[in-house]
Design a protein around this motif. Structure first.
Motif, PDB file in Angstrom:
ATOM      1  N   LYS A  43     -29.384  15.826  21.424  1.00 11.68           N
ATOM      2  CA  LYS A  43     -30.698  15.533  20.856  1.00 11.68           C
ATOM      3  C   LYS A  43     -30.924  14.039  20.680  1.00 11.68           C
ATOM      4  O   LYS A  43     -32.048  13.538  20.866  1.00 11.68           O
ATOM      5  CB  LYS A  43     -30.854  16.241  19.504  1.00 11.68           C
ATOM      6  N   SER A 131     -38.276  15.557  13.378  1.00 14.64           N
ATOM      7  CA  SER A 131     -36.881  15.479  13.838  1.00 14.64           C
ATOM      8  C   SER A 131     -36.668  16.095  15.220  1.00 14.64           C
ATOM      9  O   SER A 131     -36.307  17.253  15.327  1.00 14.64           O
ATOM     10  CB  SER A 131     -35.974  16.171  12.820  1.00 14.64           C
ATOM     11  N   GLU A 136     -39.781  19.670  18.449  1.00  8.19           N
ATOM     12  CA  GLU A 136     -38.418  20.039  18.071  1.00  8.19           C
ATOM     13  C   GLU A 136     -38.406  20.667  16.675  1.00  8.19           C
ATOM     14  O   GLU A 136     -38.627  21.866  16.538  1.00  8.19           O
ATOM     15  CB  GLU A 136     -37.502  18.803  18.189  1.00  8.19           C
ATOM     16  N   GLU A 137     -38.183  19.888  15.620  1.00 10.15           N
ATOM     17  CA  GLU A 137     -38.107  20.455  14.273  1.00 10.15           C
ATOM     18  C   GLU A 137     -38.995  19.638  13.332  1.00 10.15           C
ATOM     19  O   GLU A 137     -38.510  18.849  12.523  1.00 10.15           O
ATOM     20  CB  GLU A 137     -36.662  20.484  13.772  1.00 10.15           C
ATOM     21  N   PRO A 149     -32.993  30.385   9.043  1.00 11.09           N
ATOM     22  CA  PRO A 149     -34.043  30.138  10.022  1.00 11.09           C
ATOM     23  C   PRO A 149     -33.728  30.844  11.339  1.00 11.09           C
ATOM     24  O   PRO A 149     -32.577  31.166  11.619  1.00 11.09           O
ATOM     25  CB  PRO A 149     -34.009  28.621  10.210  1.00 11.09           C
ATOM     26  N   LEU A 152     -34.180  27.496  16.849  1.00 12.19           N
ATOM     27  CA  LEU A 152     -34.963  26.262  16.999  1.00 12.19           C
ATOM     28  C   LEU A 152     -35.832  25.940  15.786  1.00 12.19           C
ATOM     29  O   LEU A 152     -36.778  25.158  15.890  1.00 12.19           O
ATOM     30  CB  LEU A 152     -35.839  26.317  18.264  1.00 12.19           C
ATOM     31  N   MET A 153     -35.518  26.508  14.613  1.00 11.96           N
ATOM     32  CA  MET A 153     -36.215  26.162  13.383  1.00 11.96           C
ATOM     33  C   MET A 153     -35.231  25.506  12.416  1.00 11.96           C
ATOM     34  O   MET A 153     -34.027  25.747  12.478  1.00 11.96           O
ATOM     35  CB  MET A 153     -36.832  27.398  12.741  1.00 11.96           C
ATOM     36  N   ALA A 154     -35.764  24.678  11.516  1.00 13.20           N
ATOM     37  CA  ALA A 154     -34.925  23.889  10.606  1.00 13.20           C
ATOM     38  C   ALA A 154     -34.790  24.559   9.246  1.00 13.20           C
ATOM     39  O   ALA A 154     -35.595  25.405   8.851  1.00 13.20           O
ATOM     40  CB  ALA A 154     -35.520  22.498  10.451  1.00 13.20           C
ATOM     41  N   HIS A 155     -33.752  24.137   8.530  1.00 13.12           N
ATOM     42  CA  HIS A 155     -33.500  24.595   7.163  1.00 13.12           C
ATOM     43  C   HIS A 155     -33.083  23.371   6.356  1.00 13.12           C
ATOM     44  O   HIS A 155     -32.246  22.581   6.811  1.00 13.12           O
ATOM     45  CB  HIS A 155     -32.380  25.638   7.167  1.00 13.12           C
ATOM     46  N   TRP A 353     -43.770  28.042  14.680  1.00 11.51           N
ATOM     47  CA  TRP A 353     -44.707  27.737  13.626  1.00 11.51           C
ATOM     48  C   TRP A 353     -46.176  27.745  14.074  1.00 11.51           C
ATOM     49  O   TRP A 353     -46.488  27.547  15.245  1.00 11.51           O
ATOM     50  CB  TRP A 353     -44.371  26.370  12.995  1.00 11.51           C
ATOM     51  N   TYR A 376     -43.430  24.840   6.103  1.00 11.32           N
ATOM     52  CA  TYR A 376     -42.910  23.495   6.323  1.00 11.32           C
ATOM     53  C   TYR A 376     -44.037  22.505   6.069  1.00 11.32           C
ATOM     54  O   TYR A 376     -45.169  22.723   6.523  1.00 11.32           O
ATOM     55  CB  TYR A 376     -42.410  23.320   7.757  1.00 11.32           C
TER      56      TYR A 376
END
Length: 383
Positions: A43, A131, A136-137, A149, A152-155, A353, A376
């Motif tokens: 990344k 990010s 991306e996130e 999550p 491909l999702m953030a936490h 999302w 988010y």
């Protein structure tokens, strides 16, 4: 009192420290899914992430007593700078992201450092967390801490919200994900709309052909860039990004889970669903060795997942205000629902999302009786 220092990431050792911090700070969170380390290195590697073809990035780490206690990226997206301001970005807008911090003091120092870097680049507004790309996130998790999550999702840690807002950042956009039970089918009205579409000879909903992967990817990209072009935060995907994303996602492409809708023989809509890779990744804790690679390859041969995520869906702009657009969307959702349940063991779907003010997609989500499960926030601050 121990002194805190912020410095740019320069060496390989710095890069490793930047990556590893997330695993240390989040490792005890039962709902955090450790990404594969190779993916995290890729990344931030310009040779492996096509987004860098139109971006400039500086990574920073925070240290206290020789211990890394925080990290952040500061970056410019040259295509975002060309956007119209009413679409969210535009001239003078820079970003920060990949944010992790052990405490509030480290968080404050990191964000201040990112802001200083952006000012030196001539920026007058900071948007974050991003990010790294909007593809991306994007955003900070503010609802949904109680479950992992999807792919491909953030936490994020709950305390980050207060730290960021305490730095003078205000909300500019809310992103939503929707949760639904796909095992029982949809309401009667939706079923009637789908049935009518199935009888319409002008409509064809087809699976993608993985043997023509590059051709199909270009077709979907063309629809996506048209369908999303007026959306807040839209930055067109470039060919280098498509090439790298294609390599990353090809193992997750299953023909029955990606549909293209044709009307009078013309491709006008698409929907992508992915089996939730995070279900297979979570036990690996970010490591492919010694046996993680074998477990992952076995899972990818014929995945069985409780959840499938719909990260992308689009209808060409000229049809978006029509009843046909909704009908095509419901048909693609239903066709993928049937196959995901029958062939992949899926019982739960997640859509998103989705922008909070995307009335069309939110109406579709409501019509199939899905509920918001994660939120988010994207913040901004004048520099």
């Amino acid at each position: 009192m121990s002194s805190l220092s912020i410095r740019p990431v320069v060496t390989k050792a710095d890069t490793k420290a930047f990556i590893e911090l997330a695993y240390r700070l989040n490792g005890n969170d039962p709902n955090w899914v450790a990404p594969l380390r190779d993916e995290e290195y890729a990344k931030i590697n310009p040779k492996k992430n096509g987004w860098f073809s139109h971006a400039e990035v500086q990574l920073f780490i925070a240290e206290r007593d020789r211990k890394v206690v925080g990290r952040i990226s500061a970056h410019l997206d040259l295509l975002a700078l060309e956007m119209a301001p009413e679409q969210g970005f535009g001239p003078g807008v820079g970003f920060w992201g990949m944010f992790e911090a052990e405490d509030q003091n480290a968080a404050k120092a990191l964000i201040n450092t990112a802001e200083d870097w952006l000012r030196k680049k001539g920026m007058n507004k900071a948007v974050g967390p991003m990010s790294l790309s909007v593809w991306e996130e994007p955003g900070l998790l503010t609802k949904g801490y109680d479950h992992p999550p999807t792919v491909l999702m953030a936490h994020h840690q709950p305390q980050y919200r207060g730290w960021i807002e305490g730095m003078g950042y205000g909300e500019v956009k809310k992103l939503l994900t929707y949760d639904l039970d796909v095992s029982k089918g949809f309401p009667p009205l939706i079923n009637r709309i789908v049935a009518a579409g199935e009888k319409n000879e002008r409509i064809r909903i087809r699976c993608v052909d993985k043997s023509r992967f590059e051709e199909e990817a270009k077709l979907i990209l063309a629809i996506l860039n048209d369908a999303w072009s007026d959306n807040w935060g839209f930055v067109p995907l470039t060919q280098p990004e498509i090439d790298d994303v294609g390599k990353k996602l090809k193992p997750l492409v299953f023909e029955q889970l990606i549909r293209i809708a044709e009307y009078d023989g013309e491709p006008v809509a698409f929907m992508v669903a992915l089996p939730d890779l995070n279900e297979a990744l979570k036990p690996l804790k970010g490591h492919l060795l010694p046996f993680g690679w074998a477990k992952l390859l076995w899972w990818l041969r014929k995945p069985k997942a409780r959840t499938a995520r719909v990260p992308l869906m689009g209808v060409v702009k000229r049809l978006q205000a029509s009843r046909l657009a909704s009908q095509l969307a419901f048909m693609m959702i239903e066709f993928i629902r049937r196959d995901s349940v029958a062939n992949f063991g899926v019982t739960r779907g997640e859509i998103g999302w989705v922008l909070e003010d995307n009335q069309g997609m939110n109406a579709i989500a409501d019509a199939i009786e899905s509920k918001i499960n994660r939120e988010y926030l994207i913040y901004a601050k004048t520099l």
